[in-house]
Enzyme design. Structure first.
Site, PDB file in Angstrom:
ATOM      1  N   TYR A 140       0.850  -1.131   0.034  1.00 50.31           N
ATOM      2  CA  TYR A 140       0.138  -0.062  -0.104  1.00 50.31           C
ATOM      3  C   TYR A 140       0.750   1.265   0.186  1.00 50.31           C
ATOM      4  O   TYR A 140       0.500   2.438  -0.262  1.00 50.31           O
ATOM      5  CB  TYR A 140      -0.810   0.214   1.128  1.00 50.31           C
ATOM      6  CG  TYR A 140      -2.001  -0.913   1.153  1.00 50.31           C
ATOM      7  CD1 TYR A 140      -2.023  -1.823  -0.026  1.00 50.31           C
ATOM      8  CD2 TYR A 140      -3.030  -1.177   2.217  1.00 50.31           C
ATOM      9  CE1 TYR A 140      -3.461  -2.903   0.081  1.00 50.31           C
ATOM     10  CE2 TYR A 140      -3.899  -2.221   2.114  1.00 50.31           C
ATOM     11  CZ  TYR A 140      -4.110  -2.863   1.086  1.00 50.31           C
ATOM     12  OH  TYR A 140      -5.088  -3.531   1.019  1.00 50.31           O
ATOM     13  N   LYS A 191       3.451 -15.226   2.065  1.00 47.40           N
ATOM     14  CA  LYS A 191       3.165 -15.924   0.694  1.00 47.40           C
ATOM     15  C   LYS A 191       4.445 -16.500   0.484  1.00 47.40           C
ATOM     16  O   LYS A 191       5.165 -15.982  -0.620  1.00 47.40           O
ATOM     17  CB  LYS A 191       2.656 -15.140  -0.231  1.00 47.40           C
ATOM     18  CG  LYS A 191       2.156 -15.742  -1.462  1.00 47.40           C
ATOM     19  CD  LYS A 191       1.022 -16.772  -1.259  1.00 47.40           C
ATOM     20  CE  LYS A 191       0.726 -17.773  -2.647  1.00 47.40           C
ATOM     21  NZ  LYS A 191      -0.054 -18.786  -2.630  1.00 47.40           N
ATOM     22  N   ASP A 223      -3.111 -18.040   1.460  1.00 47.70           N
ATOM     23  CA  ASP A 223      -4.400 -18.723   0.898  1.00 47.70           C
ATOM     24  C   ASP A 223      -4.755 -19.823   1.756  1.00 47.70           C
ATOM     25  O   ASP A 223      -6.152 -19.892   2.114  1.00 47.70           O
ATOM     26  CB  ASP A 223      -3.889 -19.358  -0.625  1.00 47.70           C
ATOM     27  CG  ASP A 223      -2.726 -19.958  -0.611  1.00 47.70           C
ATOM     28  OD1 ASP A 223      -1.721 -19.711   0.482  1.00 47.70           O
ATOM     29  OD2 ASP A 223      -2.370 -20.764  -1.607  1.00 47.70           O
ATOM     30  N   ASP A 247      -5.322  -7.019   5.649  1.00 44.95           N
ATOM     31  CA  ASP A 247      -6.669  -6.134   5.630  1.00 44.95           C
ATOM     32  C   ASP A 247      -7.700  -6.992   5.074  1.00 44.95           C
ATOM     33  O   ASP A 247      -8.797  -7.018   5.539  1.00 44.95           O
ATOM     34  CB  ASP A 247      -6.296  -5.342   4.229  1.00 44.95           C
ATOM     35  CG  ASP A 247      -7.021  -4.274   3.850  1.00 44.95           C
ATOM     36  OD1 ASP A 247      -8.279  -4.006   4.572  1.00 44.95           O
ATOM     37  OD2 ASP A 247      -7.207  -3.357   2.825  1.00 44.95           O
ATOM     38  N   ASP A 251     -11.155  -8.764   7.488  1.00 47.21           N
ATOM     39  CA  ASP A 251     -12.638  -8.442   7.051  1.00 47.21           C
ATOM     40  C   ASP A 251     -13.177  -9.736   7.077  1.00 47.21           C
ATOM     41  O   ASP A 251     -14.415 -10.231   7.645  1.00 47.21           O
ATOM     42  CB  ASP A 251     -12.599  -8.010   5.680  1.00 47.21           C
ATOM     43  CG  ASP A 251     -12.865  -6.332   5.801  1.00 47.21           C
ATOM     44  OD1 ASP A 251     -12.324  -5.649   6.841  1.00 47.21           O
ATOM     45  OD2 ASP A 251     -13.456  -5.693   4.811  1.00 47.21           O
TER      46      ASP A 251
END
Ligand code: NAD
Length: 356
Positions: A140, A191, A223, A247, A251
């Site tokens: 980001y 990852k 994942d 992020d 959620d």
């Protein structure tokens, strides 16, 4: 000593839900909580008034405050603006200005809401998980970034995922410290099989674990972590991960608990100063209708009392009051189920104040 709180309500449902949290704080002030509130503009509301989503005055009062209470930013109205002045820039900017690098996102399932989750009650009942998300680095913020036109005329969008060892170390320390105070289990999510920056993330977390012999460190690819969060979320105690993975996963974790409208969050700097906000956005689809759930914001105020203002008893009172109103069967639309009493934003805030 009087504690200064900067209040940044923002856009959409932000002002409605922040108003309810302030009502709760003011009720506690009558019982001796020594606070002073100062209001500032952020996001679309700030852009409309000053031409920037993060006015200097907002940065100033936030820097001077002991803690910051934020609603949410963004909305349809500002979607076509240039990305440099979009409301979300205000949020990223304040996190960066205050160096709020550690985002704590608890996902706790109130037993009264086990039915509100879309997952089976036995999968989620008793869930108590903390996600620690790195907040000021990663993709980001990484440079270079942008949209460029290639030689053949085709456009290409690009971003950079970059993490320094020092950034991984400081978020790792926060997560290990929290795990030490909980069940002593930390799962680092990356990852590393595909991305070198998270290969370094994994190596650094492993090195750090030598200083925390009482914490059991495990690693998981993002994942798989997404799958495990919905399959068997209670296997986790504390998770630590990068800005973007955190992020998304937080959620996902929020839905385990029934509603995004229930979850608070804290963003801390190296000294424990923090900005407190619900994890949801500005929900422009329901703004101004008195139907938004204010509990995530009220619980954010409670986290603020616990983690920054050193008022754990006041924090306990808020959490017990929230539990009590849920026990009474009061529900905003997002957590409503048959047989419960549906209430609006204001009525929910009033009920929490009464329960205090
Ligand atoms: P959102 O979280 O605002 O809304 C997602 C869904 O959840 C919507 O259906 C909404 O009505 C519902 N919802 C959210 N909060 C609720 C609450 N308290 N009570 C009841 N229902 C609630 O996410 P979105 O729709 O993807 O984004 C809307 C705007 O918010 C966008 O402009 C986005 O950029 C912004 N946003 C801001 C933040 C922030 O300020 N921290 C975070 C995420 C998104």
């Amino acid at each position: 000593m009087t504690k200064k709180i900067a209040v940044l309500a923002g856009d959409g449902i932000g002002p409605e839900i922040v108003k309810e949290a302030i009502k709760v704080l003011n009720a506690l002030a009558k019982d001796g909580l020594d606070i002073e509130l100062e209001y500032g503009l952020i996001g679309g509301a700030a852009y409309d008034e000053t031409g920037t989503p993060l006015p200097e005055k907002t940065v100033k009062i936030s820097k001077e405050a002991d803690a910051i209470l934020l609603g949410a930013v963004g909305g349809y109205k500002w979607e076509s603006l240039d990305i440099s002045v979009r409301p979300e820039k205000g949020l990223l900017g304040i996190r960066s200005e205050l160096n709020l690098f550690a985002n704590l996102r608890p996902a706790i399932l109130y037993p009264q809401l086990a039915d509100a989750s879309t997952l089976k009650p036995e999968v989620v009942a008793g869930l108590d998980l903390m996600i620690v998300r790195e907040l000021t680095g990663g993709i980001y913020f990484g440079q270079p970034r942008g949209i460029r036109t290639l030689e053949n005329g085709e456009k290409e969008g690009f971003n950079t995922l970059v993490y320094r060892e020092s950034e991984i170390n400081r978020i790792g320390k926060v997560a290990f410290d929290i795990a030490q105070k909980r069940q002593g289990r930390l799962c680092s999510v990356d990852k590393a099989n595909v991305l070198e920056s998270t290969e370094l993330w994994r190596e650094t977390m492993t090195t750090l674990s030598a200083d925390y012999s009482d914490v059991e460190l495990s690693h998981m690819y993002v994942d798989n972590a997404a799958m495990q969060l919905v399959r068997a979320p209670k296997q986790f105690d504390v998770m630590v991960t990068t800005n973007m993975f955190g992020d998304i996963l937080s959620d996902c974790a929020s839905m385990l608990t029934g509603s995004i409208g229930m979850l608070p969050s804290a963003s801390l700097d190296e000294d424990g100063k923090g900005m407190y906000e619900p994890i949801h956005g500005s929900a422009p689809d329901i703004a101004g209708q008195n139907i938004a759930n204010p509990l995530a914001t009220i619980l954010s105020a409670s986290m603020m009392l616990r983690y920054t203002l050193d008022e754990p008893e006041m924090a306990d009172r808020i959490e017990k009051a929230v539990s009590f109103v849920l026990e009474q069967g009061l529900r905003t639309a997002d957590i409503y189920s048959d047989g419960m009493t549906k209430v609006g934003t204001i009525e929910m805030g009033d009920a929490v104040v009464a329960a205090l």
